[in-house]
Design an enzyme around this catalytic site. Structure first.
Site, PDB file in Angstrom:
ATOM      1  N   GLY A 103       0.840  -1.190   0.000  1.00 49.00           N
ATOM      2  CA  GLY A 103       0.000   0.000   0.000  1.00 49.00           C
ATOM      3  C   GLY A 103       0.875   1.239   0.000  1.00 49.00           C
ATOM      4  CD  GLU A 154       2.397  -6.384   6.282  1.00 52.91           C
ATOM      5  OE1 GLU A 154       1.870  -6.209   5.168  1.00 52.91           O
ATOM      6  OE2 GLU A 154       2.952  -7.459   6.614  1.00 52.91           O
ATOM      7  CG  ASP A 157      -2.862  -4.673   6.392  1.00 56.42           C
ATOM      8  OD1 ASP A 157      -1.778  -5.125   5.952  1.00 56.42           O
ATOM      9  OD2 ASP A 157      -3.355  -3.614   5.953  1.00 56.42           O
ATOM     10  N   GLY A 181      -0.257  -4.546   0.265  1.00 56.78           N
ATOM     11  CA  GLY A 181      -1.454  -4.319  -0.532  1.00 56.78           C
ATOM     12  C   GLY A 181      -1.567  -5.237  -1.724  1.00 56.78           C
TER      13      GLY A 181
END
Length: 474
Positions: free
Chosen positions: A76, A157, A165, A134
């Protein structure tokens, strides 16, 4: 005069390209200067088109891919998120407006990922190049996930003060054994054909075949009476036609290492995992490196990620995304996320920053301290926390397209134990042959099943018996 870097920036309107090729609708992430990182605007545009395609009788198959040979989508747009959360760079001056915008970004992203996970048409992801963050959300929930020699998968992450996520709390616990937990806590990469053996990818092709495959998929026509599963079978066999073999007929990660990963990451708690790692550290260079790596990661990230993974193995796909949306909005208020992004992307340092708050070992051995952080960042408060609306009329705890990829360890275990209950004595070759036949000769099945049987079964009385703890590699 514009600099070369400025010239290289892709205009906003061109950051996602849409192509029509007969029955195929191709979505191309076109931001190569950012490794096709997914911005909020890009996510919204992709979601809008996917909804249009879902209603169109002319759109048979969706393909998503990235521009260039470096990345499908490397994550992302965390650069923009960190900057808008703390625009002055002063961690004592957060921007409420920026943090709300960041929370909205994740709502959009997770709604898109959930759409992919519940899509009603064949959806094919070309995971050609870096597939992280992402990019994982856009691909890992899809029924068809094609890896190439350039695929580099990771959920890094814990390096940037965030958590795994994009539905990671759902798909990572469903990988074989404790491999998903290992990947989440370390942020380590899985490359090329190993993504197929790990269950991350469903197919492996050479990157040069992808354009021809796309053309072939565009020619497919489905009878009006076809069920979604029947369409999947046609797409699956079509992709298999383009396989030219695998660079390795077995996973490159040694079986002995997989045994150690399962042993060390099976304890339910952080304290238990660290204890297991420290126990095996003196005799295993791999475990020593793994242990040292985890201790450098963001403590808040490690704690939150492990908690979500342990809960996620029993959650439905919708609930998992809704829980992650709450956690993501809270992480935008953390200093850890800003420091992690600054360290990795802006300062480009090869070592982790000094993370604020208690260390990993302190959290592992002080339950009260850990619980306080979990209440602040992870625990959902019914009636208080806003619930992400995901109204697709579909939920599940097991991917409905689970059969598309290679057999999982759980499938192999069930078959071995089923035959044992029936009193049949199947040798390893008979088990392998059964899976090869039922998967219609799919490339990689033999190597995967042989590796699992060698690691998880013992031969006795002319047959094989599943053993949950096999320590022959110690």
């Amino acid at each position: 005069m514009a600099t070369r870097a400025e010239k290289a920036v892709t205009p906003l309107e061109d950051q996602v390209l849409f192509h029509t090729n007969y029955g195929v609708r191709a979505i191309q992430l076109n931001r190569p200067e950012k490794f096709n990182a997914l911005s909020g605007d890009m996510a919204a545009r992709v979601m809008e088109r996917l909804r249009e395609y879902e209603k169109s009788q002319l759109a048979n198959i969706i393909i998503i891919k990235g521009t260039g040979d470096k990345a499908f989508c490397a994550g992302g747009d965390i650069d923009a998120l960190a900057k808008q959360n703390f625009p002055t760079g002063d961690l004592n001056q957060p921007s409420e407006v920026g943090m709300r915008k960041s929370a909205e970004y994740f709502k959009t992203e997770y709604t898109l990922d959930h759409l992919v996970a519940t899509y009603s048409k064949p959806y094919v992801a070309f995971m050609d190049g870096a597939t992280m963050g992402g990019g994982v959300g856009l691909s890992l929930h899809a029924p068809f996930r094609i890896a190439t020699e350039r695929t580099v998968f990771a959920m890094p992450e814990s390096k940037i003060g965030f958590f795994t996520d994009v539905g990671g709390s759902f798909f990572l616990p469903r990988l074989d054994g404790q491999f998903g937990t290992y990947l989440a806590l370390t942020g380590e990469t899985v490359v090329g054909v190993d993504t197929l053996y790990a269950g991350i990818a469903t197919h492996y092709l050479h990157s040069t075949t992808l354009p021809s495959l796309e053309d072939r998929l565009s020619e497919l026509q489905f009878p009006d009476s076809s069920t979604l599963e029947e369409k999947y079978e046609i797409v699956d066999s079509t992709i298999e036609e383009f396989s030219t073999g695998l660079p390795s007929h077995v996973p490159t990660l040694p079986s002995s290492t997989r045994v150690l990963i399962d042993k060390c990451f099976s304890p339910p708690t952080l304290s238990g995992i660290l204890t297991a790692l420290s126990t095996h550290e003196p005799t295993s260079p791999f475990i020593k490196e793994t242990y040292d790596t985890i201790l450098t990661r963001c403590p808040l990230s490690i704690l939150a990620t492990l908690t979500l993974l342990r809960a996620g193995k029993d959650l439905g796909i919708t609930t998992a995304f809704q829980h992650e949306a709450v956690v993501a909005s809270r992480f935008m208020r953390s200093k850890e996320f800003y420091l992690g992004v600054k360290n990795l992307l802006w300062d480009k340092r090869n070592v982790m920053p000094k993370w604020p708050g208690p260390s990993i070992t302190e959290l592992a051995h002080n339950p009260a301290m850990a619980e306080k952080l979990l209440r602040e960042y992870v625990d959902v408060r019914p009636g208080v926390d806003e619930r992400l609306v995901l109204d697709r009329g579909m939920d599940y705890t097991r991917y409905p397209h689970w059969w598309v990829g290679l057999p999982s360890e759980e499938e192999i275990r069930r078959k071995v134990e089923e035959e044992g209950r029936k009193g049949r004595k199947w040798g390893r070759e008979e088990v392998v042959a059964w899976f090869v036949e039922t998967r219609r000769g799919k490339v990689g099945v033999r190597g995967k099943v042989e590796e699992v049987l060698g690691r998880k079964t013992v031969e006795e009385d002319g047959g094989v018996r599943w053993v949950h703890e096999v320590d022959r590699f110690a």
